[in-house]
Design an enzyme around this catalytic site. Sequence first.
Site, PDB file in Angstrom:
ATOM      1  CD  GLU A  69      24.014  20.592 -16.844  1.00  0.00           C
ATOM      2  OE1 GLU A  69      24.695  19.818 -15.802  1.00  0.00           O
ATOM      3  OE2 GLU A  69      23.383  20.592 -17.558  1.00  0.00           O
ATOM      4  CE1 TYR A 108      31.792  13.072 -19.052  1.00  0.00           C
ATOM      5  CE2 TYR A 108      31.695  13.672 -21.500  1.00  0.00           C
ATOM      6  CZ  TYR A 108      31.443  13.901 -20.131  1.00  0.00           C
ATOM      7  OH  TYR A 108      30.289  14.866 -19.986  1.00  0.00           O
ATOM      8  CD  GLU A 110      24.424  19.022 -20.037  1.00  0.00           C
ATOM      9  OE1 GLU A 110      24.770  18.183 -19.235  1.00  0.00           O
ATOM     10  OE2 GLU A 110      23.246  19.336 -19.948  1.00  0.00           O
ATOM     11  CG  HIS A 124      27.299  14.692 -23.427  1.00  0.00           C
ATOM     12  ND1 HIS A 124      27.350  16.007 -23.372  1.00  0.00           N
ATOM     13  CD2 HIS A 124      28.211  14.152 -22.524  1.00  0.00           C
ATOM     14  CE1 HIS A 124      28.224  16.528 -22.740  1.00  0.00           C
ATOM     15  NE2 HIS A 124      28.831  15.150 -22.120  1.00  0.00           N
ATOM     16  CG  ASP A 157      -0.144  -0.077   2.379  1.00  0.00           C
ATOM     17  OD1 ASP A 157       0.977  -0.264   2.374  1.00  0.00           O
ATOM     18  OD2 ASP A 157      -0.984  -0.016   3.495  1.00  0.00           O
ATOM     19  CG  ASP A 188      21.110  19.993 -15.526  1.00  0.00           C
ATOM     20  OD1 ASP A 188      21.880  19.396 -14.800  1.00  0.00           O
ATOM     21  OD2 ASP A 188      20.679  19.575 -16.501  1.00  0.00           O
ATOM     22  CG  HIS A 215      19.219  19.444 -21.327  1.00  0.00           C
ATOM     23  ND1 HIS A 215      18.452  20.102 -20.439  1.00  0.00           N
ATOM     24  CD2 HIS A 215      20.305  19.147 -20.944  1.00  0.00           C
ATOM     25  CE1 HIS A 215      19.147  19.834 -19.324  1.00  0.00           C
ATOM     26  NE2 HIS A 215      20.295  19.274 -19.465  1.00  0.00           N
ATOM     27  CG  HIS A 236      16.701  16.284 -20.038  1.00  0.00           C
ATOM     28  ND1 HIS A 236      17.142  14.989 -20.277  1.00  0.00           N
ATOM     29  CD2 HIS A 236      17.660  16.922 -19.273  1.00  0.00           C
ATOM     30  CE1 HIS A 236      18.495  14.849 -19.824  1.00  0.00           C
ATOM     31  NE2 HIS A 236      18.721  15.854 -19.212  1.00  0.00           N
ATOM     32  CG  ASP A 250      24.837  16.916 -14.011  1.00  0.00           C
ATOM     33  OD1 ASP A 250      23.877  17.476 -13.642  1.00  0.00           O
ATOM     34  OD2 ASP A 250      24.916  16.223 -15.226  1.00  0.00           O
ATOM     35  CG  HIS A 272      22.704   9.442 -17.506  1.00  0.00           C
ATOM     36  ND1 HIS A 272      21.610   9.136 -18.311  1.00  0.00           N
ATOM     37  CD2 HIS A 272      23.020  10.624 -17.755  1.00  0.00           C
ATOM     38  CE1 HIS A 272      21.484  10.307 -19.043  1.00  0.00           C
ATOM     39  NE2 HIS A 272      22.122  11.379 -18.772  1.00  0.00           N
ATOM     40  NE  ARG A 304      27.671  16.477 -17.268  1.00  0.00           N
ATOM     41  CZ  ARG A 304      27.900  15.107 -17.209  1.00  0.00           C
ATOM     42  NH1 ARG A 304      28.758  14.118 -17.984  1.00  0.00           N
ATOM     43  NH2 ARG A 304      27.326  14.721 -16.069  1.00  0.00           N
TER      44      ARG A 304
HETATM   45 MN   LIG Z   1      22.088  18.858 -17.920  1.00  0.00          MN
END
Ligand SMILES: [Mn+2]
Length: 444
Positions: free
Chosen positions: A407, A387, A383, A347, A35, A268, A351, A358, A257, A240, A405
Amino acid sequence: MSENIYNTRRKKLLEMMDDGIAVIASAVYQHKSNDTEFPFRQNSNFRYLTGLTEADSALVLSKKNGKTKQILFVRPKDPIAEMWAGKRLGPDKAAELTEVDEGYSINDLEEKLEELLPGHENLYVHLSERTDIADMARKISASLFHKKRAQKELPPATIKNVGALVERMRLIKDETEIAQMREAMIVTDKAHRAAMALAKPGVTEQEVNALMMYLFSKGPSQGSAYDNIVAGGNNACILHYIKNDEPLNSGDLLLIDAGSELNGYATDITRTFPVSGTFTGIQKEVYNIILDSQIAAIELSKPGNNSKMLHAKVSEILTQGLIDLKVLSGSVEENIAKDNHRKFFPHGTGHWLGLDVHDQNPYLVEGTNEPTPFEKGVIFTIEPGLYFPKELDNIPEELKGIGIRTEDNILITADGHENLSHMIPKTVEEIEEACKQDVKDFLF
Ligand SMILES: [Mn+2]
């Protein structure tokens, strides 16, 4: 009394609609086990148009023969359910608060739609969210074709995507939206500085993440906008990485991040800094290549330009950097033509950002392959990153295990841009300075 912002948005949406009826559903609770449920998050389009955070609700907007009507369906008042799970507004209060014309119980939605659908040319539903509601409305519409009372006024025969209209509106952020993001950014800045102060060899990714979550939750923000990435050393090469459970090692970098969220609005931000507080020579070299590409992209951020231009600029600078680092050989042009840089920069450059991290705003001008031009009020991330996983062959040994990175969140203004995250340490000097701060300064 001035009209509430949500009413202004609904009126604008009604103006954008052809003759038709739109059904926009809220999110529902997602079952976890027995529940218990997963934490609730409101559907962003529904929140954008109503300001409500209640589950199991729906907004219906009608436009017929030049007349419009706004109707809201919410959960009915229920003292026992409210004792367990918290207060509900109920139909009357919700209608009053949001300035819609009528409010009903969500239990009446199906029956009311049978009454409401006839006479509208188009049925506007979201084609990928709450498809159960879209299916229900479509089925009602189909069944009405067979009923006698539909002879005079036919139900809608065409289905259109209401998401496309709302998400086009959401592209341009108004002052209230920008204000939420500014406030959330103050917390995000603090949390990134706290992480820089806390990190040292032996501290774990988990502890750093916990400190950031504490600050995001303490407010005025209300938690994180997405799963934080707290990735030490080689873990930064997993784009990720959200396990966040390993110890930090001397000589490694830490990529974070993470951004706080306020009233649904996301920040972000990524920063990468040395665990022990000082960049090594090679780390500094890679870091500055990425920083240079990011600064160049930020400078290109002005009305009329677009994300494709930024990505081209970033790709060019990063590829030159990869040549300088002896990772690639040959010219920038031939490497980009062969996508050789994509192995290390897999990448995009950024965005849209807003109610969703996003943000669901159009990337192309409708009906074309042209990227959406920047205009005053759009917000996006920049960003770039590089790597070099340990497992990779054929790269200089000293690069192995480096993932970086950077950003920031950029608002387009009338004649240029504003970097909403300008205050967060970013140059090598600023970061090394921030790493020296006492973590106790951030605790209470
Ligand atoms: Mn981002």
